[in-house]
Design a protein around this motif. Structure first.
Motif, PDB file in Angstrom:
ATOM      1  N   VAL A   1      33.621  23.826  18.799  1.00 49.59           N
ATOM      2  CA  VAL A   1      33.398  22.689  19.318  1.00 49.59           C
ATOM      3  C   VAL A   1      34.258  22.729  20.361  1.00 49.59           C
ATOM      4  O   VAL A   1      34.984  23.631  20.963  1.00 49.59           O
ATOM      5  CB  VAL A   1      34.722  22.088  18.587  1.00 49.59           C
ATOM      6  CG1 VAL A   1      34.642  20.353  19.592  1.00 49.59           C
ATOM      7  CG2 VAL A   1      34.304  21.227  17.274  1.00 49.59           C
ATOM      8  N   ASP A   2      33.532  23.079  21.944  1.00 50.69           N
ATOM      9  CA  ASP A   2      34.215  22.930  22.713  1.00 50.69           C
ATOM     10  C   ASP A   2      34.848  21.855  23.366  1.00 50.69           C
ATOM     11  O   ASP A   2      33.982  20.406  23.441  1.00 50.69           O
ATOM     12  CB  ASP A   2      33.154  22.802  23.977  1.00 50.69           C
ATOM     13  CG  ASP A   2      32.806  24.477  23.543  1.00 50.69           C
ATOM     14  OD1 ASP A   2      33.813  25.225  22.679  1.00 50.69           O
ATOM     15  OD2 ASP A   2      31.395  24.719  23.273  1.00 50.69           O
TER      16      ASP A   2
ATOM     17  N   ILE B   1      41.215  21.217  31.991  1.00 50.90           N
ATOM     18  CA  ILE B   1      41.621  22.574  30.736  1.00 50.90           C
ATOM     19  C   ILE B   1      41.335  22.485  29.430  1.00 50.90           C
ATOM     20  O   ILE B   1      40.057  20.954  29.221  1.00 50.90           O
ATOM     21  CB  ILE B   1      42.948  21.771  30.396  1.00 50.90           C
ATOM     22  CG1 ILE B   1      44.637  21.718  31.023  1.00 50.90           C
ATOM     23  CG2 ILE B   1      43.640  22.372  29.169  1.00 50.90           C
ATOM     24  CD1 ILE B   1      45.299  21.018  30.730  1.00 50.90           C
ATOM     25  N   VAL B   2      40.454  23.883  29.446  1.00 53.12           N
ATOM     26  CA  VAL B   2      39.677  23.922  28.737  1.00 53.12           C
ATOM     27  C   VAL B   2      40.071  24.177  27.526  1.00 53.12           C
ATOM     28  O   VAL B   2      40.921  25.163  27.280  1.00 53.12           O
ATOM     29  CB  VAL B   2      38.553  24.525  28.983  1.00 53.12           C
ATOM     30  CG1 VAL B   2      36.750  25.274  28.354  1.00 53.12           C
ATOM     31  CG2 VAL B   2      37.814  24.416  30.058  1.00 53.12           C
ATOM     32  N   ARG B   3      39.699  23.678  25.930  1.00 49.47           N
ATOM     33  CA  ARG B   3      39.910  24.285  24.803  1.00 49.47           C
ATOM     34  C   ARG B   3      39.044  24.302  24.211  1.00 49.47           C
ATOM     35  O   ARG B   3      38.035  23.556  23.620  1.00 49.47           O
ATOM     36  CB  ARG B   3      40.855  23.116  24.584  1.00 49.47           C
ATOM     37  CG  ARG B   3      40.838  23.113  22.785  1.00 49.47           C
ATOM     38  CD  ARG B   3      42.210  24.148  22.846  1.00 49.47           C
ATOM     39  NE  ARG B   3      42.603  24.144  21.352  1.00 49.47           N
ATOM     40  CZ  ARG B   3      43.511  25.743  20.654  1.00 49.47           C
ATOM     41  NH1 ARG B   3      43.216  26.666  21.119  1.00 49.47           N
ATOM     42  NH2 ARG B   3      44.123  25.908  19.425  1.00 49.47           N
ATOM     43  N   ARG B   4      39.201  25.274  23.225  1.00 53.43           N
ATOM     44  CA  ARG B   4      37.881  26.001  22.775  1.00 53.43           C
ATOM     45  C   ARG B   4      37.650  26.049  21.692  1.00 53.43           C
ATOM     46  O   ARG B   4      38.622  26.997  21.012  1.00 53.43           O
ATOM     47  CB  ARG B   4      36.520  27.201  23.386  1.00 53.43           C
ATOM     48  CG  ARG B   4      36.099  26.847  24.312  1.00 53.43           C
ATOM     49  CD  ARG B   4      35.473  27.894  25.507  1.00 53.43           C
ATOM     50  NE  ARG B   4      34.084  28.346  24.805  1.00 53.43           N
ATOM     51  CZ  ARG B   4      33.303  28.879  24.956  1.00 53.43           C
ATOM     52  NH1 ARG B   4      33.532  29.385  25.718  1.00 53.43           N
ATOM     53  NH2 ARG B   4      32.151  28.792  24.759  1.00 53.43           N
TER      54      ARG B   4
ATOM     55  N   SER C   1      40.620  29.642  22.100  1.00 50.56           N
ATOM     56  CA  SER C   1      41.232  29.594  23.668  1.00 50.56           C
ATOM     57  C   SER C   1      41.547  28.067  24.049  1.00 50.56           C
ATOM     58  O   SER C   1      41.211  27.113  24.341  1.00 50.56           O
ATOM     59  CB  SER C   1      40.056  29.926  24.194  1.00 50.56           C
ATOM     60  OG  SER C   1      38.899  29.359  25.111  1.00 50.56           O
ATOM     61  N   TYR C   2      42.623  28.777  25.484  1.00 48.14           N
ATOM     62  CA  TYR C   2      43.205  27.371  26.256  1.00 48.14           C
ATOM     63  C   TYR C   2      41.936  28.214  27.552  1.00 48.14           C
ATOM     64  O   TYR C   2      42.561  29.515  28.445  1.00 48.14           O
ATOM     65  CB  TYR C   2      44.626  27.398  26.534  1.00 48.14           C
ATOM     66  CG  TYR C   2      44.722  26.929  25.097  1.00 48.14           C
ATOM     67  CD1 TYR C   2      44.700  25.545  25.436  1.00 48.14           C
ATOM     68  CD2 TYR C   2      45.281  26.968  24.293  1.00 48.14           C
ATOM     69  CE1 TYR C   2      45.398  24.307  24.338  1.00 48.14           C
ATOM     70  CE2 TYR C   2      45.465  26.631  23.170  1.00 48.14           C
ATOM     71  CZ  TYR C   2      46.101  24.887  23.387  1.00 48.14           C
ATOM     72  OH  TYR C   2      46.002  24.244  22.279  1.00 48.14           O
TER      73      TYR C   2
ATOM     74  N   THR D   1      37.766  29.873  36.790  1.00 52.93           N
ATOM     75  CA  THR D   1      38.264  29.765  35.911  1.00 52.93           C
ATOM     76  C   THR D   1      39.055  30.707  34.527  1.00 52.93           C
ATOM     77  O   THR D   1      38.385  31.701  33.883  1.00 52.93           O
ATOM     78  CB  THR D   1      37.620  28.634  35.222  1.00 52.93           C
ATOM     79  OG1 THR D   1      37.408  27.529  35.802  1.00 52.93           O
ATOM     80  CG2 THR D   1      38.320  27.806  33.370  1.00 52.93           C
ATOM     81  N   PHE D   2      40.146  30.741  34.170  1.00 49.07           N
ATOM     82  CA  PHE D   2      40.876  31.899  33.150  1.00 49.07           C
ATOM     83  C   PHE D   2      41.299  30.993  32.006  1.00 49.07           C
ATOM     84  O   PHE D   2      41.566  30.157  31.739  1.00 49.07           O
ATOM     85  CB  PHE D   2      41.793  31.803  33.638  1.00 49.07           C
ATOM     86  CG  PHE D   2      43.165  34.066  32.089  1.00 49.07           C
ATOM     87  CD1 PHE D   2      42.141  33.893  32.453  1.00 49.07           C
ATOM     88  CD2 PHE D   2      43.481  32.602  31.519  1.00 49.07           C
ATOM     89  CE1 PHE D   2      43.059  35.562  31.640  1.00 49.07           C
ATOM     90  CE2 PHE D   2      44.678  33.305  30.657  1.00 49.07           C
ATOM     91  CZ  PHE D   2      43.901  34.816  30.403  1.00 49.07           C
ATOM     92  N   ASN D   3      39.776  31.984  30.887  1.00 53.39           N
ATOM     93  CA  ASN D   3      40.078  31.155  29.397  1.00 53.39           C
ATOM     94  C   ASN D   3      41.023  32.774  28.696  1.00 53.39           C
ATOM     95  O   ASN D   3      40.571  33.668  28.805  1.00 53.39           O
ATOM     96  CB  ASN D   3      38.521  31.003  28.622  1.00 53.39           C
ATOM     97  CG  ASN D   3      38.082  30.144  29.238  1.00 53.39           C
ATOM     98  OD1 ASN D   3      37.777  30.018  30.686  1.00 53.39           O
ATOM     99  ND2 ASN D   3      37.931  29.153  27.794  1.00 53.39           N
TER     100      ASN D   3
END
Length: 359
Positions: free
Chosen positions: A134-135, A159-162, A170-171, A198-200
């Motif tokens: 899920v992303d 804000i990206v959550r994977r 990851s964030y 964008t940093f993951n």
């Protein structure tokens, strides 16, 4: 099928040994939201002016006059993957507005077969487990009119959550920024995605990774090194130019052309080592802003056939919409951005403008 998807998902983000600065990262954020925009092949950077501007170009949020909400659902790959979007926006005053949105793109109930074979070397189907990949993306947007006439500016923090089952998560964090300018019947828009990159940051469960590594010993030549735990998404630019016409007393025609630019060499129709450009164009014909008919074409790609000949492929999109008393329902027929034999998807979205419900 689901076993193949399992290995594809696990091998892509986890087992590729590449540079942290990647040309393709967080690609689920390039799919798009809102069936109206997708029906025009995403050619809406210059004209977007409702709650969905949070994604397309946050500068367009200045166009809203009251509370607005939007929902979208799409299924891809014959229902294997589901894409959902929800957003809300409101004006602060006559010069500015804010908005929030969430995107979820996921594949659920994936078969985990890494422990299919027990310690005795026998297949044990009871050892199969299910997991999801899920992303998520959470977006916070702000827009306002600038002191210059007819110029709007907007910024989007995301804000990206994977999450890939128990294997890794990851964030990420990044910014988008956009500008819109309008003069007479012409509109111009510029959207810079991942403008600061964008940093993951990935956290990998080494115990689960070792199970994958053990399972891959049966597949010679597979990369079994522990992957890097950071990735940086390169900036992308979208430039849009649009014009509207009045046709008779009841019809309006809107057309827009976009240039989608990546700073890497791709299969886009205009490609170089510095920048690659994928043009797109969309049209919208409406009857008294009540019924909408949309069409667009984009994703122009240089493709190589089996006989090594080359050709240019493209992706058409179609859509219809209906708006009445503050409720707008849209439909689009499109796919996830592939060409060739990819299955097309039915996409539905609804947008509600609360101003029509005020006494």
């Amino acid at each position: 099928m689901k076993q193949k998807i399992l290995f594809f998902i696990l091998l892509s983000p986890l087992l590729l040994s590449a540079q942290a600065f990647r040309s393709y990262s967080n690609e689920f954020l390039t799919i798009g939201v809102d069936a109206a925009g997708l029906g025009m092949s995403k050619s809406v950077v210059a004209t977007t002016n409702d709650v969905n501007s949070i994604y397309w170009n946050p500068a367009g949020l200045v166009g809203i006059e009251d509370y607005q909400g939007s929902l979208m659902h799409a299924s891809y790959f014959a229902g294997i993957a589901n894409y959902n979007h929800a957003s809300f926006a409101m004006p602060i005053d006559k010069e500015s507005a804010v908005g929030v949105s969430i995107i979820r793109f996921g594949v659920d109930d994936i078969l985990n077969t890494t422990e299919l074979i027990n310690n005795d070397g026998n297949i044990d189907y009871n050892r199969i487990q299910l997991f999801s990949s899920v992303d998520y993306a959470f977006n916070f947007a702000y827009a306002r009119n600038l002191i210059f006439k007819d110029v709007k500016f907007g910024v989007n923090a995301k804000i990206v959550r994977r999450i890939i089952g128990d294997f890794a998560s990851s964030y990420g964090f990044g910014f988008d920024a956009g500008i819109q300018f309008e003069r007479n019947s012409w509109k111009f828009g510029l959207m810079a995605r991942d403008i600061t990159t964008t940093f993951n940051s990935w956290a990998i469960n080494e115990d689960e990774f070792n199970k994958i590594k053990k399972a891959l010993t049966l597949l010679p030549g597979q990369n079994q090194d522990l992957p890097e735990t950071t990735e940086i998404t390169k900036p992308k630019l979208q430039l849009g130019v649009a014009k509207s016409w009045r046709i008779g007393r009841m019809f309006n025609l809107l057309s827009e052309v976009n240039a989608n630019m990546r700073f890497t060499k791709t299969n886009d129709v205009f490609s170089s080592d510095v920048v690659s450009i994928d043009p797109a164009m969309g049209f919208q014909l409406d009857y008294d802003e009540l019924v909408y008919l949309r069409a667009g074409v984009g994703n122009f790609q240089n493709t190589t056939e089996f006989d090594n000949s080359t050709s240019i492929s493209m992706q058409p999109n179609f859509g219809v919409g209906f708006k009445y008393n503050g409720i707008k329902i849209d439909y689009a027929l499109t796919n996830i951005g592939s060409v060739g034999n990819a299955l097309y998807s039915n996409i539905f979205s609804i947008t509600i403008d609360y101003s029509f419900f005020r006494p």
